[in-house]
Design an enzyme around this catalytic site. Structure first.
Site, PDB file in Angstrom:
ATOM      1  N   ASP A 137      27.252  86.313   9.929  1.00  0.00           N
ATOM      2  CA  ASP A 137      26.102  85.649  10.549  1.00  0.00           C
ATOM      3  C   ASP A 137      24.813  86.211   9.977  1.00  0.00           C
ATOM      4  O   ASP A 137      24.772  87.364   9.534  1.00  0.00           O
ATOM      5  CB  ASP A 137      26.102  85.894  12.072  1.00  0.00           C
ATOM      6  CG  ASP A 137      27.090  84.984  12.799  1.00  0.00           C
ATOM      7  OD1 ASP A 137      27.707  84.120  12.162  1.00  0.00           O
ATOM      8  OD2 ASP A 137      27.213  85.146  14.031  1.00  0.00           O
ATOM      9  N   ARG A 189      27.029  78.502   5.512  1.00  0.00           N
ATOM     10  CA  ARG A 189      26.604  77.790   6.710  1.00  0.00           C
ATOM     11  C   ARG A 189      25.078  77.660   6.636  1.00  0.00           C
ATOM     12  O   ARG A 189      24.385  78.645   6.382  1.00  0.00           O
ATOM     13  CB  ARG A 189      26.983  78.584   7.954  1.00  0.00           C
ATOM     14  CG  ARG A 189      26.529  77.934   9.247  1.00  0.00           C
ATOM     15  CD  ARG A 189      26.513  78.921  10.408  1.00  0.00           C
ATOM     16  NE  ARG A 189      27.804  79.532  10.653  1.00  0.00           N
ATOM     17  CZ  ARG A 189      27.950  80.673  11.324  1.00  0.00           C
ATOM     18  NH1 ARG A 189      26.910  81.323  11.799  1.00  0.00           N
ATOM     19  NH2 ARG A 189      29.147  81.185  11.494  1.00  0.00           N
TER      20      ARG A 189
HETATM   21  C1  LIG Z   1      27.625  76.951  14.458  1.00  0.00           C
HETATM   22  C2  LIG Z   1      26.273  77.568  14.504  1.00  0.00           C
HETATM   23  C3  LIG Z   1      26.083  78.821  13.985  1.00  0.00           C
HETATM   24  C4  LIG Z   1      24.815  79.411  13.987  1.00  0.00           C
HETATM   25  N1  LIG Z   1      24.615  80.614  13.378  1.00  0.00           N
HETATM   26  C5  LIG Z   1      23.370  81.113  13.274  1.00  0.00           C
HETATM   27  C6  LIG Z   1      23.103  82.297  12.524  1.00  0.00           C
HETATM   28  O1  LIG Z   1      23.996  82.908  11.926  1.00  0.00           O
HETATM   29  N2  LIG Z   1      21.822  82.736  12.474  1.00  0.00           N
HETATM   30  C7  LIG Z   1      20.779  82.067  13.093  1.00  0.00           C
HETATM   31  O2  LIG Z   1      19.626  82.491  12.988  1.00  0.00           O
HETATM   32  N3  LIG Z   1      21.026  80.961  13.827  1.00  0.00           N
HETATM   33  C8  LIG Z   1      22.274  80.471  13.935  1.00  0.00           C
HETATM   34  N4  LIG Z   1      22.480  79.322  14.652  1.00  0.00           N
HETATM   35  C9  LIG Z   1      21.402  78.777  15.517  1.00  0.00           C
HETATM   36  C10 LIG Z   1      20.481  77.854  14.766  1.00  0.00           C
HETATM   37  O3  LIG Z   1      19.686  78.600  13.874  1.00  0.00           O
HETATM   38  C11 LIG Z   1      19.563  77.082  15.726  1.00  0.00           C
HETATM   39  O4  LIG Z   1      18.805  77.972  16.476  1.00  0.00           O
HETATM   40  C12 LIG Z   1      20.318  76.179  16.695  1.00  0.00           C
HETATM   41  O5  LIG Z   1      21.392  75.562  16.062  1.00  0.00           O
HETATM   42  C13 LIG Z   1      19.386  75.097  17.248  1.00  0.00           C
HETATM   43  O6  LIG Z   1      18.915  74.282  16.218  1.00  0.00           O
HETATM   44  P1  LIG Z   1      19.520  72.830  15.878  1.00  0.00           P
HETATM   45  O7  LIG Z   1      19.854  72.835  14.443  1.00  0.00           O
HETATM   46  O8  LIG Z   1      20.621  72.478  16.760  1.00  0.00           O
HETATM   47  O9  LIG Z   1      18.283  71.870  16.029  1.00  0.00           O
HETATM   48  P2  LIG Z   1      17.111  71.731  17.114  1.00  0.00           P
HETATM   49  O10 LIG Z   1      15.907  71.406  16.300  1.00  0.00           O
HETATM   50  O11 LIG Z   1      17.069  72.861  18.088  1.00  0.00           O
HETATM   51  O12 LIG Z   1      17.605  70.483  17.896  1.00  0.00           O
HETATM   52  C14 LIG Z   1      17.582  69.232  17.237  1.00  0.00           C
HETATM   53  C15 LIG Z   1      18.047  68.126  18.139  1.00  0.00           C
HETATM   54  O13 LIG Z   1      19.416  68.352  18.474  1.00  0.00           O
HETATM   55  C16 LIG Z   1      19.641  67.816  19.758  1.00  0.00           C
HETATM   56  N5  LIG Z   1      20.131  68.879  20.645  1.00  0.00           N
HETATM   57  C17 LIG Z   1      20.008  70.198  20.464  1.00  0.00           C
HETATM   58  N6  LIG Z   1      20.616  70.875  21.470  1.00  0.00           N
HETATM   59  C18 LIG Z   1      21.091  69.941  22.311  1.00  0.00           C
HETATM   60  C19 LIG Z   1      21.790  69.982  23.550  1.00  0.00           C
HETATM   61  N7  LIG Z   1      22.110  71.117  24.163  1.00  0.00           N
HETATM   62  N8  LIG Z   1      22.133  68.812  24.132  1.00  0.00           N
HETATM   63  C20 LIG Z   1      21.789  67.628  23.565  1.00  0.00           C
HETATM   64  N9  LIG Z   1      21.114  67.550  22.397  1.00  0.00           N
HETATM   65  C21 LIG Z   1      20.786  68.658  21.790  1.00  0.00           C
HETATM   66  C22 LIG Z   1      18.343  67.242  20.253  1.00  0.00           C
HETATM   67  O14 LIG Z   1      18.273  65.901  19.880  1.00  0.00           O
HETATM   68  C23 LIG Z   1      17.341  68.040  19.461  1.00  0.00           C
HETATM   69  O15 LIG Z   1      16.106  67.386  19.301  1.00  0.00           O
HETATM   70  C24 LIG Z   1      23.725  78.712  14.609  1.00  0.00           C
HETATM   71  C25 LIG Z   1      23.924  77.441  15.131  1.00  0.00           C
HETATM   72  C26 LIG Z   1      25.156  76.854  15.066  1.00  0.00           C
HETATM   73  C27 LIG Z   1      25.309  75.459  15.597  1.00  0.00           C
END
Ligand SMILES: Cc1cc2nc3c(=O)[nH]c(=O)nc-3n(C[C@H](O)[C@H](O)[C@H](O)COP(=O)(O)OP(=O)(O)OC[C@H]3O[C@@H](n4cnc5c(N)ncnc54)[C@H](O)[C@@H]3O)c2cc1C
Length: 310
Positions: A137, A189
């Site tokens: 990660d 990722r």
């Molecule tokens: C599998 C995985 C591994 C990760 N690993 C890391 C890592 O190693 N390091 C790191 O810094 N971050 C990590 N993250 C977190 C990531 O950086 C983001 O903070 C997190 O994924 C939120 O961003 P998003 O891409 O979903 O988009 P966002 O911009 O937060 O959301 C975009 C859109 O997605 C939809 N959405 C989001 N959440 C929901 C919900 N709960 N219900 C309904 N709709 C929703 C909405 O339409 C929203 O407008 C990881 C995330 C995932 C999914």
């Protein structure tokens, strides 16, 4: 990200970093994290794997915990991950796990070696023995250099089929990092980034972060490497599907990854359409850091805390 969302995220991450708030929530908030955490024990986490598998969704296990400052705790965390790998293997499950190097002693020198890397090496070696995969990660920006250096050494030693890492689109440096890893044919990722980072190193506006996200994924796919598209953003997900169709990139070259407990219906829908979908499943008792980042991402998630407290 609207102005409100930006301010909300900053305030939430700042409050979460306050030690008094952490103490209060950690003591009183047990059980609140249940929606996002599969359970305290490996057995409960394995139960979650089986449940998701029934909907065609794969697993990515994450033992909760980060930032330990003493070697004994770091080694204990590594042993706990090894134990999980053994239990998954014994249950007939191919290990696919994520590790945070800060929880394994990254930055601590023991016998002239970085302890985080030594522990990660033990874990990747065991996973390879079981035909599994370990993802490193990515944490806050101060750890990117050392994490990528560790990734390079482990990928050269064990091969890209057994170890991968993460790039965060909010960091200005990530496109450069992508190119610097190219020779490894890495399994990466791509995420937007979950930490509170200063404007000197990270973009602060959602449109910029989203555009950078697409660029990273498209470049990685066009280069022919395996990409884990880790987002809940359906706009991006649909764009990646279209991009893959337009460029003749097979479904076997990428997968969608989302967090356990988030958009579960959407995860099932994508799996039913024949896409590989993997759920990032946290387990264990050290849920505070993970949970506070989920709260910061989405105001609606606060409701789960309030309901729990009431
Ligand atoms: C599998 C995985 C591994 C990760 N690993 C890391 C890592 O190693 N390091 C790191 O810094 N971050 C990590 N993250 C977190 C990531 O950086 C983001 O903070 C997190 O994924 C939120 O961003 P998003 O891409 O979903 O988009 P966002 O911009 O937060 O959301 C975009 C859109 O997605 C939809 N959405 C989001 N959440 C929901 C919900 N709960 N219900 C309904 N709709 C929703 C909405 O339409 C929203 O407008 C990881 C995330 C995932 C999914």
């Amino acid at each position: 990200m609207s102005r409100f969302d930006q301010i909300y995220r900053k305030v939430a991450l700042t409050i979460a970093g306050n030690s008094a708030v952490e103490r209060l929530l950690s003591e009183q908030g047990k059980g609140l994290a249940g929606r996002f955490v599969a359970g305290d024990t490996p057995a409960q986490a394995i139960e979650a794997i089986h449940k998701l598998a029934r909907s065609g969704i794969l697993h990515n296990m994450d033992l909760l915990g980060e930032f330990v400052s003493d070697p004994a705790s770091a080694n204990a965390n590594a042993d706990a991950v090894l134990q999980m790998l053994n239990e998954m293997h014994a249950a007939g499950i191919r290990p696919y796990n994520s590790i945070k190097l800060s929880a394994l002693g990254q930055g601590q020198q023991v016998n002239g070696h970085d302890l985080g890397e030594s522990n990660a090496r033990r874990i990747v070696a065991r996973a390879k023995e079981f035909g599994g995969f370990i993802n490193l990660d990515m944490e806050d920006h101060t750890r990117v250099d050392i994490t990528l250096a560790t990734f390079r050494r482990l990928a050269e030693e064990f091969g890209h089929a057994h170890v991968g890492t993460v790039l965060q689109s909010y960091l200005y440096r990530s496109e450069e990092d992508l190119r610097s890893l190219e020779d490894l044919r890495p399994n990466l990722r791509i995420v937007k980034g979950a930490y509170l980072e200063p404007a000197t190193v990270a973009m602060q506006n959602k449109p910029d972060i989203d555009a950078a996200y697409r660029r990273l994924v498209y470049e990685h796919l066009k280069a022919g490497h395996y990409c884990n598209v880790a987002t809940h953003d359906h706009h991006i997900i649909y764009d990646v599907m279209h991009f893959a169709l337009a460029y003749g990139i097979p479904k076997s070259q990428f997968e969608f990854q989302m967090l356990y407990g988030v958009r579960e219906d959407f995860q099932k829908e994508l799996a039913a359409q024949g896409y590989t979908v993997r759920s990032y499943i946290p387990y264990g008792t050290e849920w505070y850091g993970y949970y506070s980042r989920r709260i910061a991402e989405r105001p609606q998630n606060v409701m789960f805390v309030l309901r729990g407290l009431l």
